[in-house]
Design an enzyme around this catalytic site. Structure first.
Site, mmCIF file in Angstrom:
data_model
loop_
_atom_site.group_PDB
_atom_site.id
_atom_site.type_symbol
_atom_site.label_atom_id
_atom_site.label_comp_id
_atom_site.label_asym_id
_atom_site.label_seq_id
_atom_site.Cartn_x
_atom_site.Cartn_y
_atom_site.Cartn_z
ATOM 1 N N ASP B 142 0.673 -1.333 0.019
ATOM 2 C CA ASP B 142 -0.074 -0.037 -0.144
ATOM 3 C C ASP B 142 1.009 1.298 0.099
ATOM 4 O OD1 ASP B 142 0.699 -0.848 2.540
ATOM 5 O OD2 ASP B 142 -1.155 -0.315 3.576
ATOM 6 N N GLY B 143 2.163 0.997 0.745
ATOM 7 C CA GLY B 143 3.150 2.371 0.610
ATOM 8 C C GLY B 143 3.390 2.748 -0.648
ATOM 9 N N LEU B 174 1.085 0.326 6.861
ATOM 10 C CA LEU B 174 2.068 1.028 7.311
ATOM 11 C C LEU B 174 3.201 1.139 6.347
ATOM 12 C CD1 LEU B 174 2.507 -0.872 10.770
ATOM 13 C CD2 LEU B 174 2.031 1.619 10.612
ATOM 14 N N GLU B 351 6.280 8.585 -19.116
ATOM 15 C CA GLU B 351 7.552 8.048 -19.722
ATOM 16 C C GLU B 351 7.890 6.964 -18.894
ATOM 17 O OE1 GLU B 351 7.214 11.313 -19.314
ATOM 18 O OE2 GLU B 351 7.512 12.097 -21.152
ATOM 19 N N PHE B 376 13.945 13.510 -21.707
ATOM 20 C CA PHE B 376 12.811 13.017 -20.977
ATOM 21 C C PHE B 376 13.340 11.521 -20.440
ATOM 22 C CE2 PHE B 376 10.543 16.229 -23.469
ATOM 23 C CZ PHE B 376 10.788 17.081 -22.318
ATOM 24 N N GLN B 412 13.898 20.862 -23.159
ATOM 25 C CA GLN B 412 13.915 20.180 -24.312
ATOM 26 C C GLN B 412 15.082 19.496 -24.792
ATOM 27 O OE1 GLN B 412 10.451 19.890 -25.005
ATOM 28 N NE2 GLN B 412 10.395 21.159 -23.159
#
Lengths: 606, 606
Positions: B142-143, B174, B351, B376, B412
């Site tokens: 879940d973290g 947790l 990406e 990127f 860019q």
């Protein structure tokens, strides 16, 4: 008037693009009405005093709509209409994507999906520390909602209930090469964004009344608000609007004069943007800094010393803040968190949002630290890259450097972080080998600008330096030296200890070795390195990092201008590590004391 | 039996951790029942034939639960119980986080939030190209739902309706240092995930019947399914469960024997995992490759040649796939998209998901290309780093390298990509200067393993090489050479053209210059560089990249072992670029022909 202003912003966007030799800027045209209403009715900004801390913040997360931003500056009287002529020209501050070369731009944008996270950071600073009344407006594209960084930002801002933050999403339904996944389905966006705790409003993004009402609703909301505005890319130019799914390919676009005529012709509406009262910038509360120090010979990890020095820094300066991605027990910013919980900001496991939040706090003038295990800076590398381009000041820390991290295995080892952080404009890269050095360098970072990166080690290592030592950025320490040194060993961080052990072993064999502790990897102490190279004629470099782009390459670069080049042997991590103890890891990687001694013998044998 | 199996997985997880000197592995214990039911009732996997393409895929996105994974292997009979003894030991394949050192592990995990995106890529390959019936199961924490990469994956898989994908989310509430934001509020997770087009099921993650029903529901769903399982971290060990919000700090944890006793004691349940029928791996359809070629002197960008060669590669090999992040009109994978739309996969502006999808296709045996503007790749750097650690084969392409990108401005421009890509284990970095070289190197990439990176240029440049030339990886081309060369210029990509112009100017002045086209930056052609250095004694290196970690550092490294070191001058991008034309940019950066000629004169003047 708002409709006319929207037309003018379109016309000026087209003019700017035309001056740069480009066709109509379709994604500026779609957002023009949204920005007209913001500028004339909602933005509170003193364009004559961009440093006024009461100013709102406007971030163009969709940085490619720069013509629109510059057209807004014209309408606000901040720049002359004629300056649009220099859009994208050499030396112009009106660059292809906005940068802080303009005083009203907080951060460089142009890498999609970063503006909202930074906006959340600014809004968080405003809500929790600044306690000022400004609002943060972020113009987002719909295409960039595909970026995970946007959802880290939605999550963070929603959880923190940042009511001073508004995302204005220009849903023009087209990305760079075609339609977005969701098209004009603003309801689908609303479901997603509201699930993250935001208020959402769906509107026609060309209806100025709806836009106006949406911004008023955003201002009144108890939560962050996303204004989801259906717009048309190329709005106002039939041929551009009609291109639809095909991108711009194939359509015959109007030339600038025809486009300007179709958009309603030139105008010179001047908006009186509401300026907030000038407020004095906050003056940080400064006290004398008491850097922790550690007795020689004690075993203390550099991450511990960093953490304790950072906590001390928090006592010395009220403007120090720390951003954490659920890693404070690893990086040891936990010391700061315990002593200064009000200035410790938890981003959970979202490294991009950690970095963006740090940028936001830096924009608001805070002295901002962010720390994560070094390997995971790779997750936030683009945010840091953009921060460096924008000249943002950040103190970054990467713990668990290198194979000496041990049994957790390669995924947890920072082995490329020096290469990545060196390759940033004006960056500073520091790599302490002992606790006192780590504490001093933590303090030294705060006296510089731009991106500063401190690399710490997980393992406990002996304290080498006494409390009287200083460690200026750009310096180094010569730990062993004689008039008759045969070889120089250059090391940094954990390998300094290996180098010293090697020197001791070699001394027993009658080999005299100079040892340089290169704690400042960038800038690097060229003078000391060249002198050592000239004195000894042989240099062995040893580092806990891949051999590319790290300490070794920094040393080679420094030696490049030497009059006489020494023989050089570079030791770094050559094989992929697995699990093992730190000692075993250093051995396997060939960067432990024995390997260093062996390399010294090898280079002496010629 | 399922409950007993869950107990055994807990006990074996504790045993493994104890062998490694660690306390009870709390986040393995929480997921043990989830994995017990999966292993015994739903996973279809032939542990004796991990290469069977009909096998399901199981990815531990929460890689820190490795003890649980290894305990599953014991239960499945894939490894002996005794092997757990070597967990995290030097040389062991049971590493701290899973890696493909184990035949049943597809990819290295341990950097949170990556497993689901890769799983989505595998599932997409299965649904669209493989046309096989396997399922993909991803165990998530879940973290890690805080990671934006997870939401890129939810978005991608939801949009593609990948019904063969199941995310099993161990909601133990947790994270590493404390509670997650949403705790056990699985309904909140369900709202978010279902808004992205997924089916969701909320269950008690320790109730084996609920788990079993949830997996059956996932298998029957028309959409990808997230099983949101409320669990207790440290389940079964009262002291660990009770630690609650405080992490493990302060609690007195049971030692291994006490923990094993509390968990119900050792057992040796052996699960017969359902193995699918063996299916023959797909054999790609191979035809002769007709690499496009370009006449000398024509102006063609290297990205064009890459794009056209990639399309040709698609005709030659049926296993070539291309992953795009809404950038195909920039990278020019658009040629491939037009000719092979069924093997072109659009990830939109995400990406990380682009890279993760590419990893997924590579896991399924496809020859996978992914391309984005070079700048990127910084966004996906961690995914590529983890792929390199896992030995995944990827052909990566970065367009718009360097300042020669022009007026779009620094956001860019790929100016750090060589540094980042060199600093990956076993990576290959290629940088063509002309169209024929770019086309050949595109093909050459496919003949290697690991991470291969091709850097292309936006601008059109003249074709230098004829169709007869070959460009082996690790080679270089000497473009100007005589017996009396005064200086060597080493260039790559766009600067090769500047170097040649400089050589022409210098020749008029009577200076004879050798020009080396260093198209293979890693591995680098050490022999040619050293010979040139020895012949000329002076080397000028010029690159369109920051001076750190790029071509210059690669050359210095290669020259390091030379018997006689030459004088060296390194030219790279020193100042932050703004907007300008490509020609102006090269001039401002000091890497154009005039600057190169000036550097040659300077180095000759000594």
């Amino acid at each position: 008037m708002l409709t006319a202003l929207g037309r003018q912003l379109r016309v000026d966007s087209v003019r700017a693009a035309d001056f740069a030799g480009l066709g109509p800027p379709a994604s500026s045209l779609s957002a023009a009405d949204l920005m007209a209403v913001l500028l004339a009715g909602h933005l509170r900004y003193d364009f004559d005093a961009s440093q006024n801390p009461a100013n709102d913040h406007l971030i163009f997360s969709k940085g490619h709509a720069s013509p629109l931003l510059y057209a807004m500056y014209v309408a606000a009287g901040a720049i002359a209409s004629e300056e649009l002529r220099w859009f994208r020209a050499s030396g112009s501050r009106l660059q292809g994507h906005p940068t802080p070369a303009l005083p009203w731009v907080d951060v460089a944008t142009g890498s999609l999906g970063q503006g909202l996270g930074i906006g959340a950071g600014i809004a968080l600073a405003g809500a929790r520390l600044d306690r000022r009344d400004f609002r943060v407006w972020v113009l987002c594209g719909d295409g960039e909602l595909a970026e995970g960084s946007m959802w880290e930002a939605f999550e963070h801002a929603g959880h923190e209930r940042l009511r001073n933050l508004t995302a204005i999403v220009d849903v023009n339904r087209l990305g760079q090469r075609g339609p977005t996944r969701l098209g004009w389905d603003t309801a689908a966006y609303a479901r997603r964004i509201s699930a993250f705790g935001w208020h959402t409003v769906e509107i026609d993004g060309h209806d100025v009344d709806q836009i106006d009402a949406a911004y008023a609703e955003a201002a009144a909301s108890e939560r962050p608000t996303a204004v989801l505005a259906r717009t048309r890319k190329g709005k106002g130019l039939r041929a551009v609007e009609d291109v639809g799914d095909a991108g711009s390919g194939g359509a015959v676009l109007p030339d600038a004069e025809a486009a300007i005529a179709e958009l309603g012709g030139r105008s010179a509406i001047r908006v009186e943007v509401a300026a907030p009262e000038y407020e004095a910038p906050a003056v940080p509360d400064l006290r004398s800094l008491r850097i922790p120090w550690y007795e020689r010979g004690r075993l203390v990890s550099t991450r511990t010393a960093f953490g304790q020095a950072l906590a001390a820094m928090g006592h010395a300066r009220s403007d120090v803040v720390v951003i954490d991605p659920d890693a404070s027990d690893a990086t040891l910013t936990s010391y700061f968190a315990e002593e200064h919980p009000e200035r410790f900001f938890e981003c959970h496991a979202a490294e991009q949002q950690m970095a963006a939040t740090a940028v936001g706090f830096s924009v608001r003038g805070f002295l901002t630290f962010a720390a994560t295990p070094a390997a995971f800076w790779t997750r936030a590398y683009d945010v840091v890259r953009m921060a460096s381009i924008g000249g943002v000041g950040l103190c970054l820390v990467g713990s668990h450097a290198g194979v000496s991290t041990g049994a957790d295995g390669p995924s947890q080892m920072g082995l490329e972080d020096i290469a990545a952080m060196r390759a940033l404009w004006r960056s500073i890269v520091l790599y302490p080998c002992d606790a006192n050095q780590a504490a001093h360098l933590t303090a030294a970072m705060t006296e510089h600008s731009g991106i500063r990166y401190l690399r710490t080690t997980c393992e406990d290592t002996p304290v080498l330096y006494g409390p009287e030592e200083t460690f200026p950025v750009g310096g180094s320490k010569v730990l062993r030296e004689s008039d008759a040194d045969d070889v120089t060993i250059v090391a940094a961080g954990i390998t300094v200890h290996e180098a010293l052990r090697a020197a001791d072993v070699l001394a027993d064999d009658g080999v005299s070795v100079r040892v340089v502790d290169l704690y400042s990897v960038k800038p690097v102490d060229t003078a000391t390195l060249r002198r050592a190279a000239a004195d000894t004629g042989r240099v062995v470099i040893v580092e806990d990092h891949w051999p590319q782009g790290g300490v070794g390459d920094a040393v080679l670069d420094a030696l490049t201008g030497s009059t006489v080049m020494p023989s050089v042997l570079k030791l770094g991590v050559l094989a992929l590590p697995g699990s093992a103890t730190p000692v075993e890891q250093l051995y396997h990687a060939g960067i432990d004391a024995d390997s260093v001694a062996e390399a010294v013998r090898e280079i002496m044998a010629g």
